[in-house]
Design a protein around this motif. Structure first.
Motif, PDB file in Angstrom:
ATOM      1  N   THR A 169       0.863  -1.180   0.000  1.00 40.33           N
ATOM      2  CA  THR A 169       0.000   0.000   0.000  1.00 40.33           C
ATOM      3  C   THR A 169       0.898   1.228   0.000  1.00 40.33           C
ATOM      4  O   THR A 169       2.104   1.139   0.194  1.00 40.33           O
ATOM      5  CB  THR A 169      -0.922   0.020   1.227  1.00 40.33           C
ATOM      6  N   HIS A 220       1.204   5.641  -1.493  1.00 38.00           N
ATOM      7  CA  HIS A 220       0.819   6.585  -2.547  1.00 38.00           C
ATOM      8  C   HIS A 220       2.045   6.973  -3.358  1.00 38.00           C
ATOM      9  O   HIS A 220       3.146   7.130  -2.818  1.00 38.00           O
ATOM     10  CB  HIS A 220       0.198   7.831  -1.926  1.00 38.00           C
ATOM     11  N   HIS A 237      -0.426  -1.824 -10.967  1.00 31.93           N
ATOM     12  CA  HIS A 237      -1.775  -1.884 -10.394  1.00 31.93           C
ATOM     13  C   HIS A 237      -2.248  -3.328 -10.235  1.00 31.93           C
ATOM     14  O   HIS A 237      -2.906  -3.669  -9.255  1.00 31.93           O
ATOM     15  CB  HIS A 237      -2.764  -1.120 -11.272  1.00 31.93           C
ATOM     16  N   ARG A 247      -4.085  -1.951  -4.130  1.00 34.10           N
ATOM     17  CA  ARG A 247      -4.451  -1.000  -3.076  1.00 34.10           C
ATOM     18  C   ARG A 247      -3.551   0.228  -3.049  1.00 34.10           C
ATOM     19  O   ARG A 247      -3.823   1.186  -2.338  1.00 34.10           O
ATOM     20  CB  ARG A 247      -4.428  -1.693  -1.714  1.00 34.10           C
ATOM     21  N   ALA A 248      -2.473   0.218  -3.818  1.00 34.26           N
ATOM     22  CA  ALA A 248      -1.609   1.398  -3.905  1.00 34.26           C
ATOM     23  C   ALA A 248      -2.291   2.456  -4.765  1.00 34.26           C
ATOM     24  O   ALA A 248      -3.014   2.136  -5.706  1.00 34.26           O
ATOM     25  CB  ALA A 248      -0.260   1.025  -4.502  1.00 34.26           C
ATOM     26  N   THR A 249      -2.087   3.727  -4.427  1.00 31.75           N
ATOM     27  CA  THR A 249      -2.745   4.816  -5.148  1.00 31.75           C
ATOM     28  C   THR A 249      -1.717   5.668  -5.882  1.00 31.75           C
ATOM     29  O   THR A 249      -0.531   5.709  -5.523  1.00 31.75           O
ATOM     30  CB  THR A 249      -3.556   5.697  -4.195  1.00 31.75           C
ATOM     31  N   LEU A 250      -2.202   6.373  -6.921  1.00 34.28           N
ATOM     32  CA  LEU A 250      -1.331   7.177  -7.773  1.00 34.28           C
ATOM     33  C   LEU A 250      -1.905   8.574  -7.964  1.00 34.28           C
ATOM     34  O   LEU A 250      -3.121   8.762  -7.968  1.00 34.28           O
ATOM     35  CB  LEU A 250      -1.185   6.543  -9.163  1.00 34.28           C
ATOM     36  N   ASN A 251      -1.011   9.523  -8.165  1.00 35.91           N
ATOM     37  CA  ASN A 251      -1.402  10.856  -8.632  1.00 35.91           C
ATOM     38  C   ASN A 251      -0.408  11.251  -9.716  1.00 35.91           C
ATOM     39  O   ASN A 251       0.807  11.267  -9.482  1.00 35.91           O
ATOM     40  CB  ASN A 251      -1.364  11.881  -7.500  1.00 35.91           C
ATOM     41  N   ASP A 289       3.385   9.820  -6.173  1.00 40.08           N
ATOM     42  CA  ASP A 289       3.182  11.094  -6.877  1.00 40.08           C
ATOM     43  C   ASP A 289       4.125  11.146  -8.070  1.00 40.08           C
ATOM     44  O   ASP A 289       5.352  11.158  -7.886  1.00 40.08           O
ATOM     45  CB  ASP A 289       3.450  12.278  -5.943  1.00 40.08           C
TER      46      ASP A 289
END
Length: 317
Positions: free
Chosen positions: A100, A102, A124, A129-133, A104
């Motif tokens: 997990t 984030h 992904h 569950r890992a998030t990206l921006n 950037d």
């Protein structure tokens, strides 16, 4: 008798492993040979284990070697315990460690790369569950964000390298001039560079001789386009919008504009041979402390880049 709670914390578990070998070999001497240890070390291990447990485990003399009842119990339990440990690699094999966190990512607006797309897709799939921006900025701003450790990594053009950052050539693209459907040159074949003289133009903010798109700036000067640029933007989509709206001639990456050309939304202009080559880099900051998600994606992306020959990372003219 040793207290059960004390035993768990005080016992050297290697003593149990040594005892299992002693019980199986039915000999201190043979156990020492099997363990590649000296006989006194094995004998001392047995003595220490018996002291920890407070019970005798082996009855032995010159002619006899036998486990006591407690010894047989300890052996059976130890076998079960080591069997459980030996099954751990198999048990863990199909358990995927969940990552997990984030990430950037800062990119220039015209980054179009199958390698980047593949890295995101695989990342992904492996770590849902890992998030990206993903933020879009001018190339100079991308470098500043990475330098200030406000971005996990960046993908952009590079005009001047920062000694504090690391650069990996991600792919090579080629720029060309285009015009929109309402432009007087749209649909005209057989043009040469001098036919563009005096034409109005639009471009990127980095299209200067001192910035990342300096090869395009030099070509614009060689073509003697109107000196005053009608419109500029850091966004590829906005530069494309100005071109198709007829504000003037403008540069775009060939591979990005190809579909618009096929659909008669853009018309390619000279030069048709040896267009300016522009390198796109993956930028990282070695001093940034990465979380597990950042490390996983950056490792994957870097591996994909390095295993792909540069020829396959170079867009065709």
């Amino acid at each position: 008798m040793a207290r059960p709670d004390r035993l768990v914390w005080d016992l050297d578990w290697n003593l149990l492993r040594t005892f299992v070998v002693i019980a199986e070999e039915k000999s201190i001497t043979r156990a020492a040979e099997r363990l590649s240890l000296k006989q006194p070390s094995v004998s001392n291990a047995l003595k220490r284990l018996e002291q920890h447990l407070g019970r005798r485990l082996v009855e032995r003399d010159a002619n006899r070697f036998a486990l006591t009842e407690v010894g047989r119990l300890v052996y059976d339990e130890s076998i079960d315990m080591f069997g459980t440990v030996s099954r751990l690699p198999v048990a863990m094999r199909d358990v995927r460690e969940e990552v997990t966190g984030h990430v950037d990512i800062s990119v220039a607006s015209h980054v179009v790369s199958p390698i980047f797309d593949e890295a995101l897709a695989r990342f992904h799939a492996d770590h849902p569950r890992a998030t990206l921006n993903i933020s879009v900025s001018q190339s100079v701003e991308v470098a500043k964000l990475v330098r200030g450790r406000r971005a996990s990594f960046g993908i952009c053009l590079v005009s001047q390298r920062d000694a504090a950052l690391e650069y990996t050539l991600m792919y090579r693209e080629f720029f060309a001039f285009f015009c929109g459907p309402t432009h007087r040159l749209f649909g005209t074949a057989g043009l040469n560079l001098k036919d563009l003289a005096g034409e109005t133009s639009v471009s990127f903010q980095t299209d200067t001789v001192s910035d990342a798109l300096w090869p395009v700036a030099l070509l614009r000067r060689e073509a003697q386009l109107e000196a005053n640029v009608i419109g500029v933007s850091s966004s590829l989509e906005e530069v494309r919008r100005m071109i198709t709206a007829g504000l003037g001639i403008g540069p775009l990456p060939l591979h990005v504009a190809r579909r618009d050309v096929e659909e008669n939304l853009l018309w390619r202009l000279p030069p048709y041979e040896a267009p300016p080559a522009i390198d796109i880099f993956l930028i990282t900051n070695p001093k940034k402390v990465l979380n597990r998600a950042e490390r996983a994606l950056l490792t994957l992306l870097t591996e994909l880049i390095l295993k792909t020959p540069l020829e396959e990372r170079t867009y065709k003219i």
